[in-house]
Design an enzyme around this catalytic site. Structure first.
Site, mmCIF file in Angstrom:
data_model
loop_
_atom_site.group_PDB
_atom_site.id
_atom_site.type_symbol
_atom_site.label_atom_id
_atom_site.label_comp_id
_atom_site.label_asym_id
_atom_site.label_seq_id
_atom_site.Cartn_x
_atom_site.Cartn_y
_atom_site.Cartn_z
ATOM 1 N N HIS A 226 -6.945 8.016 1.688
ATOM 2 C CA HIS A 226 -5.618 7.244 1.602
ATOM 3 C C HIS A 226 -5.586 6.103 2.712
ATOM 4 C CE1 HIS A 226 -1.803 6.536 -0.199
ATOM 5 N NE2 HIS A 226 -1.293 6.495 0.934
ATOM 6 N N ASP B 78 0.914 -1.275 0.105
ATOM 7 C CA ASP B 78 0.147 0.077 -0.060
ATOM 8 C C ASP B 78 0.887 1.086 -0.010
ATOM 9 O OD1 ASP B 78 0.064 1.150 3.064
ATOM 10 O OD2 ASP B 78 0.305 -0.949 3.045
ATOM 11 N N SER B 79 0.361 2.474 -0.770
ATOM 12 C CA SER B 79 0.932 3.711 -0.549
ATOM 13 C C SER B 79 2.689 3.414 -1.295
ATOM 14 C CB SER B 79 1.099 4.008 0.750
ATOM 15 O OG SER B 79 1.471 5.783 0.633
ATOM 16 N N ALA B 80 3.473 3.883 -0.472
ATOM 17 C CA ALA B 80 4.918 3.409 -0.958
ATOM 18 C C ALA B 80 5.150 2.297 -1.168
ATOM 19 C CB ALA B 80 5.687 4.005 0.003
#
Length: 316
Positions: free
Chosen positions: A289, A159-161
């Site tokens: 997010h 997830d995300s980075a």
């Protein structure tokens, strides 16, 4: 000098703040969660050292009763946590319950990588660590993996980075001849020099003005910029799509996430290319997010979990 009076050198809220004296505040840290049996999900977990010289470690999650003599081999899922390349850990209270649930629900053996963080270890350290972790897992280098993991069904997710890392490691895995069944990018961190769509607004979680400086910070400064193909794969024509060797992909977004539209564009690029795999996009309307980590029992988080489980359990 009190921390409230020190001068700030860089910040990307709510992830990290760095002061001019070198002090780093990792705001994404949720504290340590110990491994062990989880009665609510019937999973077992343990921490392992992959390479003490890096150092590189991981937390493994095994759904029960995988240790029975008649149990079938399980898909192996390499998971990469988020935190903007500069915060977070595989051993946190934020990720532990999520990965316990995912392992139990999807019946996958999870290897959650604890890669090195910037600025102490700038990018590409995280990419290198996660590729090393994939090689280690694919080789069956741990007893749980060799006994219970299916090397023919290896997935990457983050997830995300961590979604960014999953993309990059998937490309490098193809070059290294490592076979992947599928890749999942959850609210992936992609950015660019020119803001597009959802990046033009300020989200409740991420701020575009802070995101503009994040990539250069995690790369150690210098000439690094937001049109680096590693953070903006869309700036490159179709060269990278030919290196994507997995059979299936799932990309997820969130309606209020400023990263949403670039994730959609990523899917469109793959669909329009000559890549011969299949890609799905799923969006959680009205959410921001990585909301599922902070509110795992809400209806949208449960819906996202169902989508993830269906992807990992899909055959053919």
């Amino acid at each position: 000098m009190d921390v409230t009076t020190k001068e700030i050198a860089f910040e990307c809220l709510p992830i990290v703040r760095v002061y001019k004296d070198g002090t780093i505040e990792r705001l994404y840290d949720s504290g340590y969660a110990p491994p062990g049996p989880d009665p609510s999900t019937r999973t077992a977990s343990r921490d392992v050292v992959i390479d003490p010289d890096v150092p590189l470690g991981a937390r493994l999650y095994l759904p029960e009763p995988a240790n029975s003599a008649t149990s079938a081999k399980l898909p192996i899922l390499l998971y990469f946590h988020g935190g903007g390349f500069c915060a977070g850990t595989a051993f946190s209270r934020l990720y532990h319950p999520f990965l316990c649930s995912l392992s139990a629900r999807a019946r996958v053996l999870v290897v959650s990588l604890d890669y090195r963080l910037a600025p102490e270890s700038p990018v590409p350290a995280a990419y290198d660590d996660c590729l090393r972790g994939l090689r280690w897992a694919a080789a069956g280098s741990d007893g749980w993996i060799s006994a219970h993991g299916d090397p023919a069904r290896v997935f990457l997710a983050g997830d995300s980075a961590g979604g960014n890392i999953a993309h990059s490691v998937a490309l490098r895995a193809g070059e290294a001849g490592l076979a992947l069944e599928g890749v999942v990018l959850i609210h992936p961190y992609f950015w660019g020099a020119e803001r597009v769509g959802s990046e033009l607004r300020t989200g409740a979680f991420l701020r575009p003005d802070h995101m503009d400086g994040l990539w250069r910070f995690v790369c150690g400064g210098g000439a690094h910029h937001n049109d680096d193909p590693r953070v903006n794969p869309l700036v490159v024509e179709d060269e990278w799509t030919g290196r994507m060797k997995c059979r299936r992909m799932l990309v997820t977004g969130a309606g209020k996430d400023i990263l949403r539209d670039r994730a959609r564009a990523y899917c469109d690029r793959l669909r329009e290319s000559e890549w011969d795999g299949t890609i799905e996009y799923f969006e959680s309307e009205g959410e921001d997010h990585v909301f599922f980590l902070f509110n795992p029992r809400c209806q949208k988080a449960l819906e996202l979990m169902d989508i993830l489980v269906a992807f990992f359990n899909k055959s053919g």
